[in-house]
Write an enzyme that holds these catalytic residues in place. Structure first.
Site, short mmCIF file in Angstrom:
data_model
loop_
_atom_site.label_atom_id
_atom_site.label_comp_id
_atom_site.label_asym_id
_atom_site.label_seq_id
_atom_site.Cartn_x
_atom_site.Cartn_y
_atom_site.Cartn_z
NE ARG A 31 -3.55 -2.54 0.28
CZ ARG A 31 -3.19 -3.66 -0.36
NH1 ARG A 31 -2.15 -3.68 -1.18
NH2 ARG A 31 -3.90 -4.76 -0.23
CD GLU B 275 -4.83 -0.49 3.99
OE1 GLU B 275 -4.45 -1.51 4.60
OE2 GLU B 275 -5.43 -0.53 2.91
CB SER C 259 -8.38 -2.37 5.28
OG SER C 259 -8.89 -3.50 4.63
#
Ligand SMILES: Cc1cc2nc3c(=O)[nH]c(=O)nc-3n(C[C@H](O)[C@H](O)[C@H](O)COP(=O)(O)OP(=O)(O)OC[C@H]3O[C@@H](n4cnc5c(N)ncnc54)[C@H](O)[C@@H]3O)c2cc1C
Length: 302
Positions: free
Chosen positions: A176, A295, A225
């Protein structure tokens, strides 16, 4: 002191595409956040560079706003400039087995365009409500695939106003994360696919979407998430094991469908979500010894 001049300069440059004090709860998937002071829809790299240059002169912070699907914006809002890449910077062009995608384009539209044209490689992204720029810059991924797998070339607007194209592998990518040069923004990406039967691609997408719908609260207001998966484990599993499903602070609730999602059940605020994230993080730390890392990206002062 500089703000009225700055505002005037933005209007001179962009006309009605410069707006002020726009509520961010309507521009983010979580549906929380106070106003953004300056909201600019830019149509060319030059306009983007000019807005950034004006912001720097006025000492006003700036950032790109994509679909707002990974952002937790403060209830006080963002005191700077948000640039939205629109018009020609949001175009999708099919070119001989590749797609040239403007960073402001919708990721779901790109996924669809690839599928109907028999281009395989992005099926995993079905159900992700992002822009191409947000997905490339954050190296979005699912099911073991990520944006960097199909990114052949990225055009960036650099800090000094220069536009530079990089080969995909020239920019380091991680979980990510893409190692973009500081203060740069993604203008466009050239994406590579494998030819396949459109019917087969659609079948895979349908299966993946059904799996997502079964496992994630896709129709609720969330930001995907909330925490990163720690190495070798899943944040969702740890949160569920710590007994956090259904836990709530105000209208913010840990999803019963997927423990790593926090739903806005109505009028949740950013501070309620932050408080809930802290409770979840502390419970997981005390029960599993793992400190989860967010995140989602926090924007503005919380
Ligand atoms: C229901 C749901 C499901 C999701 N599923 C997934 C999933 O499976 N996998 C996954 O990885 N994520 C998932 N997400 C999270 C989110 O969609 C991704 O992180 C996405 O990449 C964010 O893109 P965005 O356009 O919304 O960016 P934003 O949230 O608007 O911005 C995120 C960051 O990217 C920066 N950015 C945006 N555009 C540019 C640009 N052009 N140049 C430089 N920086 C830029 C912003 O400044 C900000 O720092 C999900 C979210 C939701 C709501």
């Amino acid at each position: 002191m500089l703000k009225p001049d700055f505002q005037r300069e933005l209007v001179k440059l962009l006309g009605k595409r410069a707006r002020f004090d726009l509520d961010l709860d309507r521009l983010t998937t979580w549906g929380v956040g106070g106003p953004v002071r300056f909201h600019c829809r830019v149509h060319t790299p030059l306009e983007a560079a000019q807005v950034i240059s004006l912001a720097k002169q006025a000492k006003v912070p700036w950032m790109v706003l994509g679909r707002g699907s990974n952002l937790l914006v403060s209830d006080q809002g963002y005191p700077g400039v948000m640039l939205r890449l629109a018009g020609p910077l949001a175009k999708l062009e099919l070119e001989d087995g590749t797609i040239k995608a403007g960073a402001g384009a919708s990721l779901p539209a790109l996924v669809k365009l690839a599928a109907v044209n028999g281009l395989s490689g992005l099926e995993w992204a079905v159900g992700i409500p992002a822009t191409v720029g947000g997905a490339v810059a954050g190296n979005a991924g699912a099911n073991g695939f990520e944006m960097s797998d199909i990114t052949d070339q990225i055009s960036l607007l650099l800090e000094n106003g220069e536009i530079k194209a990089f080969k995909g592998q020239e920019i380091k990518s991680g979980y990510r994360h893409l190692d973009l040069p500081a203060q740069s923004l993604v203008l466009e990406a050239l994406l590579e696919f494998k030819p396949d039967d459109p019917a087969m691609i659609h079948r895979r997408m349908k299966r993946l979407l059904e799996r997502r719908l079964g496992a994630q609260p896709l129709i609720k207001r969330t930001a995907g998430s909330v925490f990163k998966n720690p190495p070798g484990d899943y944040a969702g599993r740890l949160i569920e094991q710590a007994g956090c499903k259904g836990l709530s602070v105000g209208d913010a609730m840990v999803s019963v469908r997927h423990a790593n999602f926090i739903e806005n059940r109505g009028k949740a605020t950013a501070s309620q979500i932050i408080e809930l994230m802290q409770v979840v993080s502390d419970r997981v730390k005390s029960q599993a010894g793992v400190r989860l890392q967010p995140e989602v990206e926090v924007v503005g002062r919380v």
